[in-house]
Scaffold this motif. Structure first.
Motif, short mmCIF file in Angstrom:
data_model
loop_
_atom_site.label_atom_id
_atom_site.label_comp_id
_atom_site.label_asym_id
_atom_site.label_seq_id
_atom_site.Cartn_x
_atom_site.Cartn_y
_atom_site.Cartn_z
N ILE A 44 0.84 -1.19 0.00
CA ILE A 44 0.00 0.00 0.00
C ILE A 44 0.87 1.24 0.00
N PHE A 45 0.36 2.30 -0.61
CA PHE A 45 1.11 3.55 -0.70
C PHE A 45 0.11 4.69 -0.80
N GLN A 46 0.57 5.91 -0.62
CA GLN A 46 -0.29 7.09 -0.58
C GLN A 46 -1.48 6.88 0.36
N ILE A 47 -1.19 6.37 1.51
CA ILE A 47 -2.23 6.09 2.49
C ILE A 47 -1.60 6.24 3.88
N ASP A 48 -2.41 6.56 4.87
CA ASP A 48 -1.90 6.66 6.23
C ASP A 48 -1.71 5.23 6.77
N LYS A 49 -0.49 4.71 6.61
CA LYS A 49 -0.23 3.34 7.01
C LYS A 49 -0.39 3.15 8.51
N HIS A 50 -0.05 4.17 9.27
CA HIS A 50 -0.13 4.04 10.73
C HIS A 50 -1.56 3.75 11.18
N GLU A 51 -2.51 4.45 10.57
CA GLU A 51 -3.92 4.26 10.94
C GLU A 51 -4.39 2.86 10.55
N VAL A 52 -4.06 2.45 9.34
CA VAL A 52 -4.49 1.14 8.85
C VAL A 52 -3.84 0.02 9.64
N LEU A 53 -2.53 0.12 9.83
CA LEU A 53 -1.81 -0.94 10.54
C LEU A 53 -2.18 -0.98 12.02
N SER A 54 -2.64 0.15 12.55
CA SER A 54 -3.11 0.16 13.95
C SER A 54 -4.36 -0.69 14.10
N THR A 116 -11.87 -1.23 7.22
CA THR A 116 -10.54 -0.69 6.93
C THR A 116 -9.99 -1.28 5.64
N MET A 117 -10.20 -2.59 5.44
CA MET A 117 -9.71 -3.22 4.21
C MET A 117 -10.42 -2.67 2.98
N ASN A 118 -11.71 -2.34 3.11
CA ASN A 118 -12.44 -1.72 2.00
C ASN A 118 -11.86 -0.35 1.68
N TYR A 119 -11.50 0.38 2.73
CA TYR A 119 -10.86 1.69 2.54
C TYR A 119 -9.52 1.53 1.83
N VAL A 120 -8.74 0.53 2.23
CA VAL A 120 -7.45 0.27 1.59
C VAL A 120 -7.63 -0.05 0.11
N THR A 121 -8.63 -0.88 -0.20
CA THR A 121 -8.89 -1.26 -1.59
C THR A 121 -9.22 -0.05 -2.44
N THR A 122 -10.10 0.83 -1.95
CA THR A 122 -10.47 2.04 -2.69
C THR A 122 -9.27 2.93 -2.90
N ASN A 123 -8.48 3.12 -1.85
CA ASN A 123 -7.29 3.97 -1.95
C ASN A 123 -6.28 3.38 -2.92
N PHE A 124 -6.12 2.06 -2.89
CA PHE A 124 -5.16 1.39 -3.77
C PHE A 124 -5.56 1.59 -5.23
N SER A 127 -4.85 5.17 -6.23
CA SER A 127 -3.41 5.40 -6.31
C SER A 127 -2.82 4.85 -7.59
N LEU A 128 -3.26 3.64 -7.98
CA LEU A 128 -2.77 3.05 -9.23
C LEU A 128 -3.19 3.88 -10.43
N GLN A 129 -4.43 4.34 -10.44
CA GLN A 129 -4.90 5.17 -11.55
C GLN A 129 -4.09 6.47 -11.65
N TYR A 130 -3.74 6.99 -10.50
CA TYR A 130 -2.91 8.21 -10.47
C TYR A 130 -1.48 7.92 -10.88
N GLY A 131 -0.93 6.84 -10.31
CA GLY A 131 0.49 6.56 -10.49
C GLY A 131 0.87 6.13 -11.89
N ILE A 132 -0.01 5.43 -12.62
CA ILE A 132 0.35 4.95 -13.95
C ILE A 132 0.63 6.12 -14.91
N LYS A 133 0.02 7.26 -14.63
CA LYS A 133 0.23 8.44 -15.48
C LYS A 133 1.65 8.98 -15.34
N PHE A 134 2.29 8.66 -14.20
CA PHE A 134 3.63 9.20 -13.94
C PHE A 134 4.71 8.13 -14.02
#
Length: 242
Positions: A44-54, A116-124, A127-134
């Protein structure tokens, strides 16, 4: 008298089996959470890992709490093996009622974990849609996409056609695949044995779908285990103690 002894032995064995299954369920919850922590930390990236991993950590702790709670019940059940008194029977019943509190907590944590996992999935996905452009201009996204595509045998966000929207530089010839239909892809999209230059030589699954399926399987496993914990405890109340 003989029937009473047999009934008592059967009751003791039933309770012992149910408790052992609860302990195992709690440990499995902790194992799944540990796997989830490693998986999310790596992917996972571009996400608050601390909150998710907590949340993952708290679910893991609650799984261990379930195991410890029911391990403590073994002592009561072992006493129940040799002695059958009214007070001991009440102790077992009280312990079962306390177990309900543990189960409610476990189910609550399971719901928070799933959300939380649903939130991670949406964020992922975003992020991929954003990142592939760069991919072409940002070395960090080159590393992210190449690692995903190599490790999970996937290509693009949803499939390989996502790369049609991206102009890959011909100066990096060693890092790209030129298919017969003039589609240029990162080499990390290629299958291990790339014998042809057509679309059969590349991985067809999109990286989002691969990661989504893994997270869905984690969610299903967690819900199944916690559902089993609830059924197991509730079924204990239907055991005849007399």
């Amino acid at each position: 008298m003989m029937n009473s002894q047999k009934s008592h032995k059967c009751l003791h064995k039933t309770l012992l089996i149910l408790v052992c299954l609860e302990i195992l369920s709690g440990l499995l919850t902790a194992v799944i959470c540990e796997y989830t922590k490693i998986f999310l930390s790596d992917n996972i990236f571009q996400i608050d890992k601390h909150e998710v991993l907590s949340v993952v950590l708290m679910t893991k702790i609650y799984g261990l709490h379930v195991s410890i709670c029911f391990t403590g019940g073994i002592a009561v059940i072992l006493l129940f093996k040799d002695v059958y008194t009214r007070h001991l029977k009440i102790s077992v019943i009280l312990w079962l009622f306390l177990s309900i509190e543990t189960v409610i907590g476990a189910l609550s944590m399971s719901w928070v974990f799933s959300d939380t996992m649903n939130y991670v999935t949406t964020n992922f996905e975003e992020s991929l849609q954003y990142g592939i452009k760069f991919y072409e201009t940002d070395p960090q996204w080159v590393l992210i996409f190449d690692n995903l595509q190599y490790n999970y045998k996937c290509c693009g966000v949803y499939n390989h056609t996502d790369w049609k929207k991206i102009i890959l530089s011909s100066s990096r010839e060693e890092n790209v695949i030129r298919l017969l239909n003039n589609l240029i892809l990162p080499y990390s999209c290629a299958k291990e044995n790339m014998a042809t230059k057509d679309e059969d030589s590349i991985n067809s699954r999109g990286c989002f779908h691969v990661i989504y399926n893994i997270i869905e399987n984690i969610n299903k496993a967690m819900m199944t285990i916690n559902g089993f914990i609830a059924i197991d405890v509730v079924s204990s109340f239907f055991i005849p103690f007399d």
